[in-house]
Scaffold this motif. Structure first.
Motif, PDB file in Angstrom:
ATOM      1  N   GLY B 344      -7.274  10.633 -12.399  1.00  0.00           N
ATOM      2  CA  GLY B 344      -6.007  10.412 -11.709  1.00  0.00           C
ATOM      3  C   GLY B 344      -6.179   9.978 -10.267  1.00  0.00           C
ATOM      4  N   GLU B 345      -7.317  10.335  -9.672  1.00  0.00           N
ATOM      5  CA  GLU B 345      -7.539   9.963  -8.276  1.00  0.00           C
ATOM      6  C   GLU B 345      -7.880   8.484  -8.130  1.00  0.00           C
ATOM      7  OE1 GLU B 345     -10.577  12.544  -6.879  1.00  0.00           O
ATOM      8  OE2 GLU B 345      -9.265  14.296  -6.823  1.00  0.00           O
ATOM      9  N   LEU B 346      -8.382   7.893  -9.205  1.00  0.00           N
ATOM     10  CA  LEU B 346      -8.799   6.490  -9.142  1.00  0.00           C
ATOM     11  C   LEU B 346      -7.785   5.607  -9.860  1.00  0.00           C
ATOM     12  CD1 LEU B 346     -12.522   7.152 -10.064  1.00  0.00           C
ATOM     13  CD2 LEU B 346     -11.678   6.437  -7.832  1.00  0.00           C
ATOM     14  N   PRO B 347      -7.668   4.355  -9.417  1.00  0.00           N
ATOM     15  CA  PRO B 347      -6.739   3.458 -10.098  1.00  0.00           C
ATOM     16  C   PRO B 347      -7.283   3.059 -11.473  1.00  0.00           C
ATOM     17  CG  PRO B 347      -7.971   2.286  -8.403  1.00  0.00           C
ATOM     18  CD  PRO B 347      -8.338   3.724  -8.269  1.00  0.00           C
ATOM     19  N   GLU B 348      -6.389   2.827 -12.415  1.00  0.00           N
ATOM     20  CA  GLU B 348      -6.823   2.373 -13.729  1.00  0.00           C
ATOM     21  C   GLU B 348      -7.019   0.855 -13.715  1.00  0.00           C
ATOM     22  OE1 GLU B 348      -4.171   3.755 -16.819  1.00  0.00           O
ATOM     23  OE2 GLU B 348      -3.990   5.659 -15.748  1.00  0.00           O
ATOM     24  N   LYS B 349      -7.752   0.399 -14.717  1.00  0.00           N
ATOM     25  CA  LYS B 349      -8.061  -1.026 -14.798  1.00  0.00           C
ATOM     26  C   LYS B 349      -6.787  -1.875 -14.861  1.00  0.00           C
ATOM     27  CE  LYS B 349     -11.535  -3.893 -16.866  1.00  0.00           C
ATOM     28  NZ  LYS B 349     -12.392  -4.181 -17.986  1.00  0.00           N
ATOM     29  N   GLU B 350      -5.817  -1.423 -15.658  1.00  0.00           N
ATOM     30  CA  GLU B 350      -4.561  -2.172 -15.792  1.00  0.00           C
ATOM     31  C   GLU B 350      -3.852  -2.260 -14.450  1.00  0.00           C
ATOM     32  OE1 GLU B 350      -5.241   0.473 -17.966  1.00  0.00           O
ATOM     33  OE2 GLU B 350      -6.169  -1.021 -19.279  1.00  0.00           O
ATOM     34  N   HIS B 372       3.556  -4.653   2.698  1.00  0.00           N
ATOM     35  CA  HIS B 372       4.159  -4.762   1.363  1.00  0.00           C
ATOM     36  C   HIS B 372       3.861  -3.529   0.517  1.00  0.00           C
ATOM     37  CE1 HIS B 372       5.262  -8.888   2.172  1.00  0.00           C
ATOM     38  NE2 HIS B 372       4.031  -9.089   2.602  1.00  0.00           N
ATOM     39  N   GLU B 373       3.500  -2.475   1.206  1.00  0.00           N
ATOM     40  CA  GLU B 373       3.108  -1.228   0.564  1.00  0.00           C
ATOM     41  C   GLU B 373       4.060  -0.826  -0.572  1.00  0.00           C
ATOM     42  OE1 GLU B 373       1.008   2.366   2.826  1.00  0.00           O
ATOM     43  OE2 GLU B 373       3.138   2.235   3.208  1.00  0.00           O
ATOM     44  N   GLU B 374       5.353  -0.814  -0.222  1.00  0.00           N
ATOM     45  CA  GLU B 374       6.316  -0.291  -1.190  1.00  0.00           C
ATOM     46  C   GLU B 374       6.343  -1.125  -2.461  1.00  0.00           C
ATOM     47  OE1 GLU B 374       9.807   0.980   0.977  1.00  0.00           O
ATOM     48  OE2 GLU B 374      10.844   1.201  -0.954  1.00  0.00           O
ATOM     49  N   LEU B 375       6.384  -2.420  -2.290  1.00  0.00           N
ATOM     50  CA  LEU B 375       6.383  -3.335  -3.430  1.00  0.00           C
ATOM     51  C   LEU B 375       5.168  -3.077  -4.314  1.00  0.00           C
ATOM     52  CD1 LEU B 375       7.223  -6.084  -4.896  1.00  0.00           C
ATOM     53  CD2 LEU B 375       5.591  -7.162  -3.328  1.00  0.00           C
ATOM     54  N   LEU B 376       4.007  -3.006  -3.687  1.00  0.00           N
ATOM     55  CA  LEU B 376       2.767  -2.879  -4.448  1.00  0.00           C
ATOM     56  C   LEU B 376       2.681  -1.522  -5.144  1.00  0.00           C
ATOM     57  CD1 LEU B 376       0.422  -4.606  -1.864  1.00  0.00           C
ATOM     58  CD2 LEU B 376       1.234  -5.533  -4.027  1.00  0.00           C
ATOM     59  N   GLN B 386      -4.318   7.074  -5.160  1.00  0.00           N
ATOM     60  CA  GLN B 386      -4.782   5.800  -5.703  1.00  0.00           C
ATOM     61  C   GLN B 386      -4.542   4.671  -4.718  1.00  0.00           C
ATOM     62  OE1 GLN B 386      -2.396   5.786  -9.252  1.00  0.00           O
ATOM     63  NE2 GLN B 386      -4.112   6.330 -10.566  1.00  0.00           N
ATOM     64  N   TRP B 387      -3.345   4.665  -4.132  1.00  0.00           N
ATOM     65  CA  TRP B 387      -3.000   3.587  -3.215  1.00  0.00           C
ATOM     66  C   TRP B 387      -3.924   3.586  -1.994  1.00  0.00           C
ATOM     67  CZ3 TRP B 387      -1.396  -0.946  -2.205  1.00  0.00           C
ATOM     68  CH2 TRP B 387      -1.067  -1.326  -0.905  1.00  0.00           C
ATOM     69  N   ARG B 388      -4.154   4.767  -1.431  1.00  0.00           N
ATOM     70  CA  ARG B 388      -5.008   4.841  -0.256  1.00  0.00           C
ATOM     71  C   ARG B 388      -6.396   4.290  -0.575  1.00  0.00           C
ATOM     72  NH1 ARG B 388      -5.628  10.313   1.057  1.00  0.00           N
ATOM     73  NH2 ARG B 388      -3.578  10.823   0.260  1.00  0.00           N
ATOM     74  N   PHE B 393     -10.154  -0.057   0.249  1.00  0.00           N
ATOM     75  CA  PHE B 393     -11.209  -0.914  -0.303  1.00  0.00           C
ATOM     76  C   PHE B 393     -10.920  -2.388  -0.020  1.00  0.00           C
ATOM     77  CE2 PHE B 393     -13.429  -3.473  -3.381  1.00  0.00           C
ATOM     78  CZ  PHE B 393     -14.665  -2.858  -3.497  1.00  0.00           C
ATOM     79  N   ILE B 394      -9.693  -2.791  -0.317  1.00  0.00           N
ATOM     80  CA  ILE B 394      -9.369  -4.212  -0.172  1.00  0.00           C
ATOM     81  C   ILE B 394      -9.426  -4.652   1.283  1.00  0.00           C
ATOM     82  CG2 ILE B 394      -7.569  -5.962  -0.496  1.00  0.00           C
ATOM     83  CD1 ILE B 394      -6.731  -4.549  -2.985  1.00  0.00           C
ATOM     84  N   THR B 395      -8.882  -3.847   2.192  1.00  0.00           N
ATOM     85  CA  THR B 395      -8.887  -4.284   3.590  1.00  0.00           C
ATOM     86  C   THR B 395     -10.308  -4.362   4.140  1.00  0.00           C
ATOM     87  OG1 THR B 395      -8.324  -2.014   4.146  1.00  0.00           O
ATOM     88  CG2 THR B 395      -6.574  -3.633   4.343  1.00  0.00           C
ATOM     89  N   SER B 396     -11.210  -3.548   3.615  1.00  0.00           N
ATOM     90  CA  SER B 396     -12.570  -3.626   4.137  1.00  0.00           C
ATOM     91  C   SER B 396     -13.330  -4.817   3.543  1.00  0.00           C
ATOM     92  CB  SER B 396     -13.321  -2.314   3.890  1.00  0.00           C
ATOM     93  OG  SER B 396     -13.491  -2.115   2.511  1.00  0.00           O
ATOM     94  N   HIS B 397     -12.750  -5.469   2.526  1.00  0.00           N
ATOM     95  CA  HIS B 397     -13.348  -6.693   2.002  1.00  0.00           C
ATOM     96  C   HIS B 397     -12.420  -7.875   2.250  1.00  0.00           C
ATOM     97  CE1 HIS B 397     -15.594  -3.601  -0.115  1.00  0.00           C
ATOM     98  NE2 HIS B 397     -16.536  -4.481  -0.290  1.00  0.00           N
TER      99      HIS B 397
END
Lengths: 355, 502
Positions: B344-350, B372-376, B386-388, B393-397
């Motif tokens: 549950g702490e990690l996002p699922e593939k879907e 766009h946090e809310e939308l996403l 999961q969101w955090r 991850f994405i912002t650091s890449h």
């Protein structure tokens, strides 16, 4: 049928809004939402005492509680979000009112909602600090952790410029004097929460349990004591040399919402609603909302600029005769008045004329 | 040596605890230092004392906001005024004020994500940093139980600050993790001080019970065993429920979890420290930074997610050196709950696929991710954790193309999940293996067991009678409550008089 305290609060409020507003208007009221609608409704239905009374209540909890009241046969549902007391609900509420004062005598949510938290945070930290000073204890963890509260207490104590024993004793005397001056309040409700040198205060839940009170009841009694103190101290500053310092620099009047504040400043400069809407690039209706909010806040605000006196009188006459609080019903009788004019007049006369 | 004088001057102690002196000396000799000291043995002194002796500022990187807040409070309570925390709790105005006055502070706590911003780093560059402290340094390693990607940046930031003298602290790190710490922090040379994680005064019990009997067993244990103690749960709801049942049983018990308001959290924590409560039913949010010597038992109602956190949590018992008890209640199948929690702490593939579809469809830029946090969040159904995780991850890449990032993220998630699962099965091993529990844990941290306490563990033998309740619960200490007497005892010096005049 005997009902619980929280049931009674809901029934009372639903009874006041008289099926003319949805249950979510109560949610906003309890949360203390600063919207023109919520503020006006609070005045219109004489519910200002409950403004921001339960800021931690969730929508779901409210929905659940209302549903349960319907199940117990005290409420009937009139439409999706509207409920009305049936005769069992009404008699249960009447019976409750014979035993309890609801809202509690000094509860003034609308007038003091912006001071309540500040007052409690300052009072509790001041008592804790004084208690530790008197008992010469260093190294304690403050029970409030907001930076501004901690800085306030530091500068407050420094500014008193008297020795610690006298400071604490004066504070003690004033607290006793204040809390004993009114028979109907329960000082234990407050004192149980306080932290001193050798006892950590109770949480609100623990204090409620200790006093055998429902949480809702406890919460209102707690606010009742705080509001009583704020009122008494503000009105008798010369008698409360120490305690008046808790409210002196805090804002006296209820602050406007930021946007309303801007509109207010433009009104002061003599602009009309339409001009202000142009200047601020907002809809005229938004500016009108602001003006209604200003009329609620400021008794000195002159309405005659917006509604002529004759029209004001006719609106009030209809409102009193029909006890209607729906704008449309009033407009049916005073058809030369705009909704804005009606709202403005009702806002001014809201709580005082009715009920 | 003058060290003892400084110790007395700043802390009021006359002697060091085990390990402290060596570590302080190493730092004062100008050596980068990695220290592994068990929980509750005075880690913070290892940087505070050198901080006082050296000229310049001490910058402390600390991963948990609540822990940071606690440490700042404690230092202030000790009389240190030049201490400040820079984290996301600050309002923009407070932040600006603090940054303006930054050189006037001696101890500056900062969260890793704050340290990632140019504004803060540039301010830091203007300081004379005498010591850089990396608290909970195991967070830098993905083999650590509490990996924080933000920690990976500390190495580069340290370099940009001119590679100041550094001390890395941790309570629990395997050998692998310690190597990662040195490598990622880019410590050219480093003195290592590793002290045993063994706490012989804590007996390590495991009880296998049926799922249905767990609550009853926990209630019974609390009735029989000497408190004060902590019961750890993985759910807020159950913690609340058990606190109620314990109170019904006459215990002074409260629940503590992230859902409480700030004031209640402070009060419950302080009540426990001041012996006004005997039992706290807690989630893992409770305990960090709590200085309480006489905790007598730690019960785990659910399986911990890793042996590392288990060791940290039971390490809160027996800090006074007296015998204490840790009991882990296990019902067959409990690991399923742990696995669910980890997933549950990690996002699922879907969810990841969906996220990148939304990003592409709306042509969102990485810099705008948070706007766009809310939308996403709603369109992908992310939980807060999961969101955090995803956002950081994405912002650091940020400067790579999005297909690349997506693939990296997917791999990274499956990698993290595998590590988490391995850790859970390690805990299961710990519960089920027929061998000494103490040896098992020590071996996991690369140590050999040397202590052989009388009450070692449920395999070697553990006599619950030793921990029997001798001091009865002092219930209803406040009744009858007289508010005037109470105020008088708080604020007046001579309490006796007001009582006599009644």
């Amino acid at each position: 049928m005997t009902i619980s305290y929280s049931d009674a609060v809901l029934l009372h409020c639903l009874n006041q809004i008289n099926n003319e507003r949805s249950i979510y208007s109560l949610y906003h009221l309890f949360q203390g939402k600063k919207s023109s609608q919520t503020i006006q409704d609070a005045h219109l239905f004489n519910l200002t005492a409950f403004f921001r009374a339960f800021p931690l209540l969730t929508r779901m909890e409210l929905e659940k509680a209302i549903e349960e009241l319907q199940h117990s046969g005290l409420l009937e549902r009139t439409s999706n979000e509207h409920y009305r007391l049936n005769k069992f609900g009404e008699s249960a509420l009447r019976e409750f009112h014979t035993r309890n004062e609801l809202p509690p005598k000094f509860l003034e949510g609308w007038n003091y909602h912006h001071l309540t938290t500040v007052f409690w945070e300052r009072l509790s930290i001041l008592v804790q600090v004084c208690s530790n000073l008197v008992h010469q204890k260093k190294g304690f963890i403050p029970v409030q952790n907001k930076q501004e509260t901690l800085e306030w207490v530091k500068s407050y104590i420094k500014a008193q410029n008297i020795n610690r024993y006298d400071l604490a004793e004066q504070l003690y005397n004033e607290l006793i004097f204040c809390l004993e001056s009114e028979q109907t309040i329960q000082p234990s409700v407050l004192i149980l929460r306080m932290t001193g040198n050798n006892r950590i205060g109770l949480t609100s839940k623990q204090a409620a349990d200790m006093l055998n009170m429902e949480n809702t009841h406890y919460q209102l009694e707690f606010l009742n004591v705080i509001h009583f103190m704020i009122g008494t101290i503000s009105a008798n500053q010369d008698q409360y040399k120490q305690l008046s310092g808790l409210v002196r620099d805090a804002q006296k009047t209820v602050p406007f919402t930021l946007s309303t504040e801007k509109t207010y400043r433009l009104i002061e400069k003599g602009f009309t609603p339409i001009e202000i809407a142009n200047i601020r690039k907002l809809k005229t209706s938004t500016i009108e909302d602001h003006i209604v909010e200003i009329a609620l806040h400021l008794e000195s605000f002159d309405l005659n600029k917006y509604v002529n006196e004759n029209k004001q009188e006719r609106i009030m006459k209809v409102a009193n005769e029909t006890s209607a609080k729906k704008l449309k019903q009033i407009r049916d009788y005073v058809n030369d008045a705009s909704y804005f004019e009606i709202r403005l007049v009702l806002a001014r006369n809201g709580g005082r004329q009715w009920n | 040596m003058e060290l003892e004088k400084a110790l007395y001057k700043y802390f009021g102690f006359t002697t060091f605890r085990k390990g402290q002196k060596e570590i302080v000396n190493s730092v004062l000799r100008g050596k980068n230092t990695l220290a592994m000291l068990p929980t509750g043995t005075g880690k913070s002194l290892c940087y505070q004392l050198p901080g006082y002796v050296l000229n310049g500022q001490v910058v402390i990187i600390s991963p948990l906001l609540s822990l940071m807040q606690d440490q700042v409070e404690q230092m202030k309570a000790m009389g240190e005024k030049r201490v400040v925390a820079i984290n996301s709790f600050l309002t923009p105005v407070e932040k600006r004020q603090i940054l303006q006055r930054l050189p006037s502070y001696k101890f500056i706590f900062v969260s890793p994500e704050m340290l990632g911003t140019d504004l803060i780093v540039n301010k830091m560059k203007q300081l004379t940093i005498s010591l850089l402290v990396i608290d909970e340094a195991h967070c830098i390693s993905q083999w650590g139980y509490d990996f924080r990607p933000d920690y990976l940046k500390i190495g580069d930031i340290r370099k940009s600050l001119g590679s100041p003298l550094t001390i890395a602290l941790t309570a629990t790190a395997t050998k692998e993790v310690r190597q990662d710490i040195i490598r990622y922090l880019q410590l050219e040379t480093c003195e290592e001080f590793v002290f045993t994680v063994d706490r012989p005064e804590i007996a390590m019990g495991i009880e296998k019970v049926g799922y249905q009997e767990k609550e009853e067993r926990a209630l019974e244990l609390v009735k029989q065993i000497q408190g004060p103690g902590i019961i750890y749960f993985s759910s807020k709801k159950l913690a609340e429920k058990m606190a109620v049942r314990l109170r019904d049983q006459g215990e002074r018990a409260m629940a503590y979890h992230g859902g409480l308001d700030q004031e209640a959290r402070i009060l419950i924590q302080q009540q426990f420290i001041h012996d006004q409560l005997d039992v706290v039913c807690a989630t893992s949010a409770f305990g960090m930074g709590i200085n309480k010597d006489n905790v007598r038992f730690i019960i785990h109602f659910h399986m911990p997610l890793q042996l590392e956190s288990y060791l940290q949590e039971i390490g809160r018992a027996g800090r006074d050196g007296l015998e204490s008890l840790a009991i882990l209640l296990y019902a067959p199948g409990d690991e399923q709950l742990s696995l669910q929690l980890a997933e549950g702490e990690l996002p699922e593939k879907e969810q990841i696929n969906r996220l990148f579809t939304v990003i592409q469809k709306n042509q969102l830029k990485i810099e705008e991710l948070y706007t766009h946090e809310e939308l996403l969040i709603t369109s992908c159904g992310f939980s807060e954790t999961q969101w955090r995780f995803v956002a950081s991850f994405i912002t650091s890449h940020g400067n790579e193309n999005s297909l690349n990032v997506k693939e990296r993220l997917t791999n990274y998630v499956s990698n993290r999940l595998q590590i988490k699962k391995d850790k859970i099965f390690k805990v299961l091993d710990y519960i089920q293996q027929n061998e000494c529990k103490r040896s098992f844990i020590l071996r996991y941290f690369g140590e050999r067991s040397t202590s052989k306490p009388k009450n070692c563990c449920s395999y070697c033998g553990l006599n619950l009678g030793t921990f029997r309740k001798v001091f009865p619960t002092n219930d209803r200490g406040l009744l009858p409550f007289n508010w005037k007497d109470e105020l008088a005892s708080m604020l007046l010096k001579r309490v006796g008089e007001t009582n006599e005049t009644k």
